[in-house]
Design an enzyme around this catalytic site. Sequence first.
Site, PDB file in Angstrom:
ATOM      1  N   ASP A   9     -73.722 -26.619  -4.616  1.00 47.80           N
ATOM      2  CA  ASP A   9     -73.375 -26.731  -6.025  1.00 47.80           C
ATOM      3  C   ASP A   9     -73.055 -25.353  -6.580  1.00 47.80           C
ATOM      4  O   ASP A   9     -73.509 -24.331  -6.050  1.00 47.80           O
ATOM      5  CB  ASP A   9     -74.523 -27.360  -6.829  1.00 47.80           C
ATOM      6  CG  ASP A   9     -74.049 -27.946  -8.158  1.00 47.80           C
ATOM      7  OD1 ASP A   9     -72.826 -28.127  -8.349  1.00 47.80           O
ATOM      8  OD2 ASP A   9     -74.907 -28.227  -9.012  1.00 47.80           O
ATOM      9  N   GLY A  10     -72.265 -25.347  -7.627  1.00 44.52           N
ATOM     10  CA  GLY A  10     -71.946 -24.131  -8.352  1.00 44.52           C
ATOM     11  C   GLY A  10     -72.327 -24.303  -9.804  1.00 44.52           C
ATOM     12  O   GLY A  10     -72.412 -25.428 -10.312  1.00 44.52           O
ATOM     13  N   GLU A  47     -68.355 -23.218  -6.921  1.00 46.77           N
ATOM     14  CA  GLU A  47     -68.393 -24.421  -6.081  1.00 46.77           C
ATOM     15  C   GLU A  47     -67.844 -24.102  -4.686  1.00 46.77           C
ATOM     16  O   GLU A  47     -68.433 -24.500  -3.675  1.00 46.77           O
ATOM     17  CB  GLU A  47     -67.578 -25.557  -6.722  1.00 46.77           C
ATOM     18  CG  GLU A  47     -68.130 -26.074  -8.031  1.00 46.77           C
ATOM     19  CD  GLU A  47     -69.304 -27.031  -7.899  1.00 46.77           C
ATOM     20  OE1 GLU A  47     -69.748 -27.326  -6.774  1.00 46.77           O
ATOM     21  OE2 GLU A  47     -69.790 -27.496  -8.950  1.00 46.77           O
ATOM     22  N   ASP A  69     -70.673 -32.044  -5.486  1.00 43.32           N
ATOM     23  CA  ASP A  69     -70.295 -32.786  -6.689  1.00 43.32           C
ATOM     24  C   ASP A  69     -68.971 -32.298  -7.270  1.00 43.32           C
ATOM     25  O   ASP A  69     -68.613 -32.644  -8.385  1.00 43.32           O
ATOM     26  CB  ASP A  69     -71.410 -32.759  -7.742  1.00 43.32           C
ATOM     27  CG  ASP A  69     -71.727 -31.367  -8.259  1.00 43.32           C
ATOM     28  OD1 ASP A  69     -70.986 -30.412  -7.949  1.00 43.32           O
ATOM     29  OD2 ASP A  69     -72.730 -31.228  -8.979  1.00 43.32           O
ATOM     30  N   HIS A 125     -75.769 -34.216 -11.460  1.00 37.16           N
ATOM     31  CA  HIS A 125     -76.763 -34.466 -12.516  1.00 37.16           C
ATOM     32  C   HIS A 125     -77.076 -35.955 -12.683  1.00 37.16           C
ATOM     33  O   HIS A 125     -77.259 -36.437 -13.798  1.00 37.16           O
ATOM     34  CB  HIS A 125     -76.303 -33.864 -13.846  1.00 37.16           C
ATOM     35  CG  HIS A 125     -75.877 -32.435 -13.709  1.00 37.16           C
ATOM     36  ND1 HIS A 125     -76.765 -31.405 -13.508  1.00 37.16           N
ATOM     37  CD2 HIS A 125     -74.645 -31.873 -13.694  1.00 37.16           C
ATOM     38  CE1 HIS A 125     -76.091 -30.271 -13.399  1.00 37.16           C
ATOM     39  NE2 HIS A 125     -74.814 -30.526 -13.509  1.00 37.16           N
ATOM     40  N   ASP A 135     -78.285 -27.657  -7.318  1.00 41.26           N
ATOM     41  CA  ASP A 135     -78.044 -27.225  -8.691  1.00 41.26           C
ATOM     42  C   ASP A 135     -79.086 -26.198  -9.126  1.00 41.26           C
ATOM     43  O   ASP A 135     -78.748 -25.179  -9.747  1.00 41.26           O
ATOM     44  CB  ASP A 135     -78.065 -28.439  -9.627  1.00 41.26           C
ATOM     45  CG  ASP A 135     -77.853 -28.051 -11.078  1.00 41.26           C
ATOM     46  OD1 ASP A 135     -76.741 -27.591 -11.412  1.00 41.26           O
ATOM     47  OD2 ASP A 135     -78.799 -28.186 -11.874  1.00 41.26           O
TER      48      ASP A 135
END
Length: 149
Positions: A9-10, A47, A69, A125, A135
């Site tokens: 994740d970023g 990302e 994501d 999320h 995250d």
Amino acid sequence: MTEVQIYTDGACKGNPGPGGWGAWLKSGTMEKELFGGELNTTNNRMELQAVIEGLSALKRPCKITLYLDSQYVRQGITEWIHGWKAKGWRTSTKQPVKNVELWQRLDKLVLEGGHQIDWRWVRGHSGDPGNERADALANKGVERALGRI
């Protein structure tokens, strides 16, 4: 081949702004957490960086299930990249591909790593434990970039 799950994740506080990336790697009972960040970056760059760092951590060819994501990264590496390369790293509108140096690094890792990669998109999320952990690592990366940890 060793089976590995990678969650990436970023995060970015402002876009552009300070950002972070996170990757959580799992193989059997082994786990590895990676994170980092930059002061002036974008969410898309973070990302991409998360995936690059996750793949770079592997020392031999693996069978990877990579959860992310970011549709930008997933579609970019599985669909759009072929056209970009054929057009000299230009988009369909003949514009230079954004983040080209990161795309080229990721492309090299995918082509030369010897990995079998299953790219899986997950909704961010939404309670996926692996995505939530990635995250949290990305947010730690922001804190590191800001000098808070």
